[in-house]
Enzyme design. Structure first.
Site, PDB file in Angstrom:
ATOM      1  N   ASN A 192       7.240  -8.782   0.246  1.00 43.62           N
ATOM      2  CA  ASN A 192       7.803  -7.475   0.597  1.00 43.62           C
ATOM      3  C   ASN A 192       7.455  -7.030   2.017  1.00 43.62           C
ATOM      4  O   ASN A 192       8.195  -6.238   2.594  1.00 43.62           O
ATOM      5  CB  ASN A 192       7.307  -6.420  -0.398  1.00 43.62           C
ATOM      6  CG  ASN A 192       7.635  -5.007   0.053  1.00 43.62           C
ATOM      7  OD1 ASN A 192       8.774  -4.562  -0.020  1.00 43.62           O
ATOM      8  ND2 ASN A 192       6.630  -4.284   0.554  1.00 43.62           N
ATOM      9  N   ASP A 197      -3.318  -9.802   7.308  1.00 40.12           N
ATOM     10  CA  ASP A 197      -2.083  -9.861   8.086  1.00 40.12           C
ATOM     11  C   ASP A 197      -1.307 -11.075   7.608  1.00 40.12           C
ATOM     12  O   ASP A 197      -1.680 -12.217   7.882  1.00 40.12           O
ATOM     13  CB  ASP A 197      -2.420  -9.985   9.574  1.00 40.12           C
ATOM     14  CG  ASP A 197      -1.179 -10.035  10.458  1.00 40.12           C
ATOM     15  OD1 ASP A 197      -0.063 -10.177   9.921  1.00 40.12           O
ATOM     16  OD2 ASP A 197      -1.336  -9.950  11.694  1.00 40.12           O
ATOM     17  N   TYR A 240      15.942  -7.580  13.356  1.00 40.47           N
ATOM     18  CA  TYR A 240      15.667  -7.255  11.948  1.00 40.47           C
ATOM     19  C   TYR A 240      16.707  -7.909  11.048  1.00 40.47           C
ATOM     20  O   TYR A 240      16.378  -8.533  10.034  1.00 40.47           O
ATOM     21  CB  TYR A 240      15.675  -5.739  11.760  1.00 40.47           C
ATOM     22  CG  TYR A 240      15.434  -5.285  10.333  1.00 40.47           C
ATOM     23  CD1 TYR A 240      14.151  -5.217   9.815  1.00 40.47           C
ATOM     24  CD2 TYR A 240      16.509  -4.920   9.512  1.00 40.47           C
ATOM     25  CE1 TYR A 240      13.933  -4.808   8.507  1.00 40.47           C
ATOM     26  CE2 TYR A 240      16.297  -4.508   8.209  1.00 40.47           C
ATOM     27  CZ  TYR A 240      15.004  -4.455   7.708  1.00 40.47           C
ATOM     28  OH  TYR A 240      14.792  -4.056   6.405  1.00 40.47           O
ATOM     29  N   SER A 277      17.452  -7.303   2.901  1.00 36.23           N
ATOM     30  CA  SER A 277      18.211  -6.109   3.279  1.00 36.23           C
ATOM     31  C   SER A 277      19.688  -6.459   3.364  1.00 36.23           C
ATOM     32  O   SER A 277      20.059  -7.597   3.665  1.00 36.23           O
ATOM     33  CB  SER A 277      17.724  -5.597   4.638  1.00 36.23           C
ATOM     34  OG  SER A 277      18.638  -4.660   5.195  1.00 36.23           O
ATOM     35  N   SER A 323       0.821  -1.217   0.000  1.00 38.50           N
ATOM     36  CA  SER A 323       0.000   0.000   0.000  1.00 38.50           C
ATOM     37  C   SER A 323       0.852   1.262   0.000  1.00 38.50           C
ATOM     38  O   SER A 323       0.352   2.359  -0.228  1.00 38.50           O
ATOM     39  CB  SER A 323      -0.934   0.007   1.213  1.00 38.50           C
ATOM     40  OG  SER A 323      -0.187   0.050   2.425  1.00 38.50           O
ATOM     41  N   ALA A 348      18.528 -10.508  11.711  1.00 38.86           N
ATOM     42  CA  ALA A 348      18.332 -11.959  11.756  1.00 38.86           C
ATOM     43  C   ALA A 348      17.193 -12.392  10.847  1.00 38.86           C
ATOM     44  O   ALA A 348      17.286 -13.416  10.155  1.00 38.86           O
ATOM     45  CB  ALA A 348      18.064 -12.402  13.194  1.00 38.86           C
TER      46      ALA A 348
END
Length: 237
Positions: free
Chosen positions: A80, A59, A145, A132, A10, A147
Site C-alpha cells: 500500500n 522505509d 505517479y 490507482s 499508519s 507511470a
C-alpha cells in the site's frame, strides 16, 4: 492465526486495511517509513481495541529495511505504501521522480520478493497491490505517479501468471478518489468538480477499499480471482 503485512499503514487507506484484517482475526504488521510517533499512535490504538499486531518502522523503498517486516511468515502482503505529486512533469527534478518510483514501485518489488520466500515454501499466499485508476487512464500533472501505478498493474498481472501454479494469488485494487489526506490539496471547488465526474457523486472511503482487500485475501471468497486489477472508483466517467 494468519499474518498480514500492510505497508504504509499508519494512516489512511493502509490503516483502514490493517484494521479490517485485524477485525477478521489476522495478526497484522503495520508499517510507516518516517513518522514513528504516528506509527506508535496507531499501534496503541489497535492494541487498545484488542487487535493482535506489531509495528515496524521501515522505509520500504530500501530492500534491507523491508526484511524487518517479515520476521514472521506472511500469509498476506498488501503493498500500500505510496506518495503522490501534482505538478507539471517539466517542473519535476530527476531526484524527486526517482524517489517517487522508489517508494511507489520499487517497494512493491522489494516486499513481494521477500514475502515470496515463505509463500513458496507453504505453496499458498495472497499479494494485493494498491494501485490507482491513473495507472490505467493517466492523469495530467501526475505523469510519474501514473507511470508508477501503471507499472504496479503490469507487475500484478505478470506475477499472477508466474505464481499461480505455486498457489499464490496476486491481484491489485485500482482506487479512484478516496477521501484521505492525500487529497487534502484540493479546495472545495476542486472537490466538487471531482465529485461531478463520479456517478455515485461522492468520494470513496478507506474502509470500502479495506473490505475489498480482505475479500481478495480470503480463498473462500475469492479463490478463483487472480491477476486482476479491480477498480473501485464509484463509477468515474
Amino acid at each position: 492465526m494468519k499474518t498480514a503485512v500492510i505497508t504504509g499503514s499508519s494512516r489512511g487507506i493502509g490503516k483502514a486495511i490493517a484494521e479490517e484484517f485485524a477485525k477478521n482475526g489476522y495478526y497484522v504488521v503495520i508499517n510507516a517509513s518516517k513518522s514513528a510517533d504516528e506509527l506508535n499512535e496507531t499501534l496503541n490504538e489497535f492494541k487498545a481495541k484488542g487487535y493482535s499486531c506489531e509495528a515496524v518502522l521501515a522505509d520500504v523503498s530500501d530492500y534491507s529495511q523491508c526484511e524487518n517486516l517479515f520476521k514472521s511468515d506472511a500469509d498476506v502482503l498488501v503493498n500500500n505504501a505510496g506518495i503522490s505529486h501534482i505538478g507539471l512533469f517539466s517542473d519535476m527534478s530527476p531526484s524527486y521522480w526517482k524517489r517517487l518510483i522508489e517508494v511507489n514501485l520499487n517497494s512493491v518489488f522489494n516486499c513481494t520478493h521477500i514475502a515470496l520466500k515463505s509463500m513458496l515454501k507453504k505453496h499458498c499466499g495472497s499479494i494485493i497491490n494498491i494501485s490507482s485508476v491513473w495507472g490505467d487512464k493517466g492523469a495530467s500533472c501526475e505523469a510519474v505517479y501514473s507511470a508508477s501505478k501503471g507499472g504496479i498493474n503490469a507487475f500484478t498481472k505478470a506475477m499472477a501468471k508466474e505464481m499461480g501454479l505455486s498457489g499464490i494469488r496476486v491481484n491489485a485494487i485500482s482506487c479512484g478518489v478516496i477521501d484521505t489526506k492525500m487529497n487534502a490539496c484540493f479546495d472545495e471547488e476542486e472537490r466538487s468538480a471531482l465529485k461531478d465526474e463520479i456517478s455515485l457523486a461522492r468520494f470513496g472511503t478507506p474502509k470500502e477499499v479495506a473490505k475489498l482487500a480482505v475479500f481478495l485475501a480470503n480463498d473462500n471468497t475469492s479463490g478463483y480471482i487472480n491477476g486482476q486489477v479491480i477498480t473501485i472508483d464509484g463509477g468515474m466517467y
